[in-house]
Design a protein around this motif. Structure first.
Motif, mmCIF file in Angstrom:
data_model
loop_
_atom_site.group_PDB
_atom_site.id
_atom_site.type_symbol
_atom_site.label_atom_id
_atom_site.label_comp_id
_atom_site.label_asym_id
_atom_site.label_seq_id
_atom_site.Cartn_x
_atom_site.Cartn_y
_atom_site.Cartn_z
ATOM 1 N N THR A 154 0.927 -1.249 0.017
ATOM 2 C CA THR A 154 -0.074 0.120 -0.061
ATOM 3 C C THR A 154 0.855 1.320 0.005
ATOM 4 O O THR A 154 1.841 1.417 0.845
ATOM 5 N N THR A 156 0.959 5.405 -0.033
ATOM 6 C CA THR A 156 -0.051 6.780 0.071
ATOM 7 C C THR A 156 0.773 7.879 -0.378
ATOM 8 O O THR A 156 1.838 7.906 0.456
ATOM 9 N N SER A 315 -4.487 6.793 -1.390
ATOM 10 C CA SER A 315 -3.570 5.604 -1.494
ATOM 11 C C SER A 315 -4.148 4.418 -2.572
ATOM 12 O O SER A 315 -5.149 4.245 -3.280
ATOM 13 N N THR A 317 -3.523 0.074 -3.134
ATOM 14 C CA THR A 317 -3.022 -1.190 -2.703
ATOM 15 C C THR A 317 -3.114 -2.393 -3.502
ATOM 16 O O THR A 317 -3.905 -2.453 -4.647
#
Length: 326
Positions: A154, A156, A315, A317
């Motif tokens: 992930t 961000t 973000s 993922t």
């Protein structure tokens, strides 16, 4: 077990018949085994560095930026060239960064709770001249006795640097606001059956392949039908060599299989990405094949093809899996 090494902190995971070792440098998969059989080409993280990007996490771009230069929303950026033979910037900015171990998890039902089954590593990538955005990155490796290894990355966007001085690059400004960060992600495990790759059967469910020029820069897509690039039904690798990005993959999670060796078992890679790089591992003596699910193709920072963009605070993922089938 956790301890420092040349590759940063090492973390050993175990669940049922599976065991894995993770290195903090580059959030790297050092080895993955089931009943003692290697699913990926391992390396000795206590005494040596990985070869040919073994097991590395690839952020914020996978593969190559041609000529170590990209233009994004009208602004030119120079990126350190780390592949002199092609002149490219290869595999992002975190492959040798030292991630911090932020969490380990233990399942009392798995291996009696004596070893962790999961670990999360984290890194704050600061903005730079090459990439004037800051990313907060986490990589979670989790072993399950039934489903094998699941890896979740992930990222961000934690902020964008703006140019306040002539000659100092920053993020492009659009309507008074820094542009979102360009972003791509991948991983670099080498699947193996502990026999020469030539003796294994490879299956890749891709309809198209991206050809490259002498500098490994994209030179155009083509249909794989009737060519050595068609792995859809699975075939013996033999002497075939490839170091190409493939696309035209099934919607959702697809699977790549390498079959051979003891018991003719298969190691399986699964991801839901639009691209996968397949490399026949010449730099590692063709002991396995690199299977790199990618969110974008090579040179996407220049072409924009399948490029993800992350606004500040946004973000992304990315998840991939590895396991063995009997």
């Amino acid at each position: 077990m956790q301890y420092p090494s040349l590759n940063g902190e090492l973390i050993d995971l175990r669940a049922g018949d599976y065991e894995a070792r993770i290195a903090a440098s580059g959030a790297t998969l050092v080895h993955l085994r089931r009943q003692g059989r290697d699913l990926v080409i391992p390396f000795d993280a206590e005494t040596a560095l990985p070869g040919a990007w073994q097991g590395k996490t690839l952020v914020p771009w996978p593969n190559r930026i041609a000529d170590a230069h990209y233009t994004y929303r009208g602004v030119d950026y120079l990126v350190p060239c780390n592949e002199p033979e092609t002149g490219a910037a290869l595999h992002g900015l975190v492959g040798w960064a030292n991630f911090a171990v932020t969490e380990t998890e233990t399942d009392d039902a798995a291996d009696g709770g004596t070893a962790p089954t999961a670990v999360t590593l984290a890194l704050s990538l600061p903005a730079s001249y090459a990439y004037p955005w800051s990313l907060d990155i986490t990589v979670r490796y989790a072993l399950d006795a039934r489903t094998g290894l699941t890896v979740t990355t992930t990222a961000t966007n934690a902020g964008a640097a703006v140019s306040q001085t002539v000659g100092v690059v920053g993020a492009p400004i659009e309507d008074g606001t820094p542009a979102p960060a360009p972003y791509g992600v991948s991983c670099h495990p080498y699947l193996t059956r502990s026999v020469p790759l030539d003796e294994c059967v490879l299956q890749v469910p891709a309809e198209r392949v991206l050809d490259v020029d002498a500098h490994m820069a994209p030179a155009g897509e083509r249909d794989v039908t009737g060519t050595d690039s068609d792995w859809r039904t699975g075939r013996l690798v033999g002497a075939t060599a490839t170091d190409n990005a493939y696309t035209g993959l099934p919607t959702g999670a697809w699977q790549v299989r390498l079959t051979g060796g003891e018991g003719e078992r298969s190691v399986v890679m699964s991801a839901a990405a639009p691209w996968v790089q397949v490399y026949s591992g010449e730099h590692l003596g063709r002991r396995g094949v690199a299977v790199e699910p990618m969110t974008c193709p090579p040179n996407a920072f220049n072409t924009g093809q399948d490029l993800i963009t992350l606004a500040v605070g946004q973000s992304h993922t990315f998840t991939w899996r590895l396991w063995e089938e009997d």
